[in-house]
Design an enzyme around this catalytic site. Structure first.
Site, PDB file in Angstrom:
ATOM      1  N   TYR A 162       0.825  -1.199   0.088  1.00  0.00           N
ATOM      2  CA  TYR A 162      -0.004  -0.174   0.163  1.00  0.00           C
ATOM      3  C   TYR A 162       0.786   1.240   0.183  1.00  0.00           C
ATOM      4  O   TYR A 162       1.082   2.031   0.812  1.00  0.00           O
ATOM      5  CB  TYR A 162      -0.930   0.088   1.379  1.00  0.00           C
ATOM      6  N   LYS A 168      -0.327   9.626   1.983  1.00  0.00           N
ATOM      7  CA  LYS A 168      -1.322   9.984   2.760  1.00  0.00           C
ATOM      8  C   LYS A 168      -0.621  10.927   4.038  1.00  0.00           C
ATOM      9  O   LYS A 168      -1.272  11.743   4.576  1.00  0.00           O
ATOM     10  CB  LYS A 168      -2.537   8.969   3.505  1.00  0.00           C
TER      11      LYS A 168
HETATM   12  N1  LIG Z   1     -12.025   2.556   0.430  1.00  0.00           N
HETATM   13  C1  LIG Z   1     -11.400   2.619   1.525  1.00  0.00           C
HETATM   14  O1  LIG Z   1     -11.274   1.635   2.176  1.00  0.00           O
HETATM   15  C2  LIG Z   1     -10.513   3.847   1.847  1.00  0.00           C
HETATM   16  C3  LIG Z   1     -10.333   4.002   3.253  1.00  0.00           C
HETATM   17  C4  LIG Z   1      -9.491   5.303   3.647  1.00  0.00           C
HETATM   18  C5  LIG Z   1      -9.495   6.314   2.793  1.00  0.00           C
HETATM   19  N2  LIG Z   1      -9.936   6.150   1.619  1.00  0.00           N
HETATM   20  C6  LIG Z   1      -9.733   7.383   0.712  1.00  0.00           C
HETATM   21  O2  LIG Z   1     -10.780   7.820   0.278  1.00  0.00           O
HETATM   22  C7  LIG Z   1     -10.877   8.534  -0.928  1.00  0.00           C
HETATM   23  C8  LIG Z   1     -11.853   7.937  -1.893  1.00  0.00           C
HETATM   24  O3  LIG Z   1     -11.720   6.400  -1.758  1.00  0.00           O
HETATM   25  P1  LIG Z   1     -12.601   5.207  -2.670  1.00  0.00           P
HETATM   26  O4  LIG Z   1     -12.506   3.838  -2.090  1.00  0.00           O
HETATM   27  O5  LIG Z   1     -14.043   5.761  -2.680  1.00  0.00           O
HETATM   28  O6  LIG Z   1     -12.190   5.445  -4.160  1.00  0.00           O
HETATM   29  P2  LIG Z   1     -12.669   4.676  -5.621  1.00  0.00           P
HETATM   30  O7  LIG Z   1     -14.027   4.094  -5.464  1.00  0.00           O
HETATM   31  O8  LIG Z   1     -11.416   4.141  -6.126  1.00  0.00           O
HETATM   32  O9  LIG Z   1     -13.240   6.076  -6.183  1.00  0.00           O
HETATM   33  C9  LIG Z   1     -11.812   7.087  -6.820  1.00  0.00           C
HETATM   34  C10 LIG Z   1     -12.288   8.268  -7.140  1.00  0.00           C
HETATM   35  O10 LIG Z   1     -11.252   9.102  -7.544  1.00  0.00           O
HETATM   36  C11 LIG Z   1     -11.369   9.627  -9.020  1.00  0.00           C
HETATM   37  N3  LIG Z   1     -10.011   9.554  -9.418  1.00  0.00           N
HETATM   38  C12 LIG Z   1      -9.054   8.640  -9.316  1.00  0.00           C
HETATM   39  N4  LIG Z   1      -7.885   8.984 -10.044  1.00  0.00           N
HETATM   40  C13 LIG Z   1      -7.945  10.380 -10.333  1.00  0.00           C
HETATM   41  C14 LIG Z   1      -7.299  11.299 -11.218  1.00  0.00           C
HETATM   42  N5  LIG Z   1      -5.945  10.962 -11.496  1.00  0.00           N
HETATM   43  N6  LIG Z   1      -7.882  12.452 -11.458  1.00  0.00           N
HETATM   44  C15 LIG Z   1      -9.097  12.739 -11.207  1.00  0.00           C
HETATM   45  N7  LIG Z   1     -10.010  11.633 -10.525  1.00  0.00           N
HETATM   46  C16 LIG Z   1      -9.369  10.561 -10.067  1.00  0.00           C
HETATM   47  C17 LIG Z   1     -12.180   8.415  -9.852  1.00  0.00           C
HETATM   48  O11 LIG Z   1     -12.492   9.065 -10.791  1.00  0.00           O
HETATM   49  P3  LIG Z   1     -13.042   7.871 -12.196  1.00  0.00           P
HETATM   50  O12 LIG Z   1     -14.382   7.013 -11.847  1.00  0.00           O
HETATM   51  O13 LIG Z   1     -13.131   8.667 -13.503  1.00  0.00           O
HETATM   52  O14 LIG Z   1     -11.844   6.960 -12.117  1.00  0.00           O
HETATM   53  C18 LIG Z   1     -13.313   8.031  -8.581  1.00  0.00           C
HETATM   54  O15 LIG Z   1     -14.282   9.062  -8.706  1.00  0.00           O
HETATM   55  C19 LIG Z   1      -9.476   7.939  -1.602  1.00  0.00           C
HETATM   56  O16 LIG Z   1      -8.690   9.445  -1.095  1.00  0.00           O
HETATM   57  C20 LIG Z   1      -8.919   6.897  -0.800  1.00  0.00           C
HETATM   58  O17 LIG Z   1      -7.686   6.802  -0.565  1.00  0.00           O
HETATM   59  C21 LIG Z   1     -10.429   4.938   1.018  1.00  0.00           C
END
Ligand SMILES: NC(=O)c1ccc[n+]([C@@H]2O[C@H](COP(=O)([O-])OP(=O)(O)OC[C@H]3O[C@@H](n4cnc5c(N)ncnc54)[C@H](OP(=O)(O)O)[C@@H]3O)[C@@H](O)[C@H]2O)c1
Length: 260
Positions: A162, A168
């Protein structure tokens, strides 16, 4: 004495939520709409997996007499970020809340990362966010703007494969830095460190960490709980909070100390 904020304080204000086409970002946008905000929705591509959900959110905003528009920009690309903020400024004329939610990273050991992996990692998850704040500042400073960054537990504990974790950690430090640097402009900056959330990204996590499924269900954080915490930091109830990272993990990180 500081005045108690009105419950409709966010009505008519504008939020840009990066990566709000799906997952946590979509839930955050939906929560901010419930609080009366207009929304600049954003994804990397013009079209993709979150199309239907995004259209539904736009329709919901319209039905409530609010505005929601979708924008596409790769945050790893500085010119795209510049254009995104120009477009948002033109469309809404103001920006009150910037949620730095978009993230993308390879799941690999750090020693296996190719140069292009490393550049994508830093460009998307660190530089992209810094450019977003730089370009948004002239709008944010007009109405006491708030920045909220989405962090993860990888910022504070090593998670195998990771490499996003160190990004982060750097961003949490940046949030503290902005809190002091942007104080004169009246802009607050905070972060949410979310625990495990079952989004599209979780499917990949499950592949590299199969035993994650053995964790009790109550330790997974529903997207709505992350969104509520973001709404707190975006709103006036958190007016005394600046430069902080709020952990929203249902106690998962605390449980690690028990060693089971
Ligand atoms: N899921 C978890 O367990 C978790 C835990 C802690 C923190 N987080 C954080 O919470 C946030 C959201 O996570 P998630 O799990 O909801 O992510 P996700 O389902 O993978 O969605 C990612 C989003 O970011 C956009 N994105 C990715 N790369 C991009 C780029 N280069 N330019 C513009 N947009 C971009 C994607 O757009 P497209 O749809 O167009 O690709 C999508 O809308 C992240 O920062 C993640 O690190 C997640």
């Amino acid at each position: 004495m500081s005045e108690h904020p009105a419950s409709d304080a966010l009505t008519g204000q504008v939020a840009l939520v990066t990566g709000s086409t799906r997952g946590i970002g979509h839930a955050i946008a939906s929560r901010l709409l419930d609080l009366g905000m207009d929304l600049a929705l954003h994804g990397r591509q013009e079209a993709g997996p979150g199309d239907e959900a995004t259209q539904a959110l736009i329709a919901k905003a319209q039905a409530r007499g609010r505005r929601a528009e979708r924008f596409a920009a790769d945050i790893a690309d500085k010119a795209s970020v510049t254009k995104l903020l120009e477009d948002v400024g033109q469309a809404f004329g103001r920006l009150d809340v910037l949620v730095l939610n978009a993230a993308r990273a390879p799941f690999k050991e750090s020693w296996r990362l190719l140069e292009r992996d490393l550049r994508q990692l830093v460009d998307t998850n660190f530089l992209g966010n810094v450019f977003l704040v730089q370009r948004a500042l002239s709008l944010l400073e007009q109405h006491g703007g708030r920045i909220v960054f989405l962090s993860s537990l990888g910022s504070r504990a090593m998670s195998p494969q990771y490499p996003l974790g160190p990004m982060k950690a750097a961003m949490e430090a940046m949030v503290r830095h902005w809190a002091e640097e942007l104080r004169p402009q009246g802009v607050r900056s905070n972060a949410i460190c979310a625990g495990l959330v079952k989004t599209d990204a979780f499917k990949t996590l499950r592949r590299i960490w199969p035993s994650v499924d053995r964790l009790p269900d109550e330790l997974f954080v529903p997207v709505e709980e992350v969104a509520d915490a973001v709404a707190f930091l975006a709103g006036p109830a958190s007016r005394g909070v600046n430069g902080q990272t709020l952990v929203v993990d249902r106690g998962l990180s605390n449980r690690h100390l028990r060693g089971d």
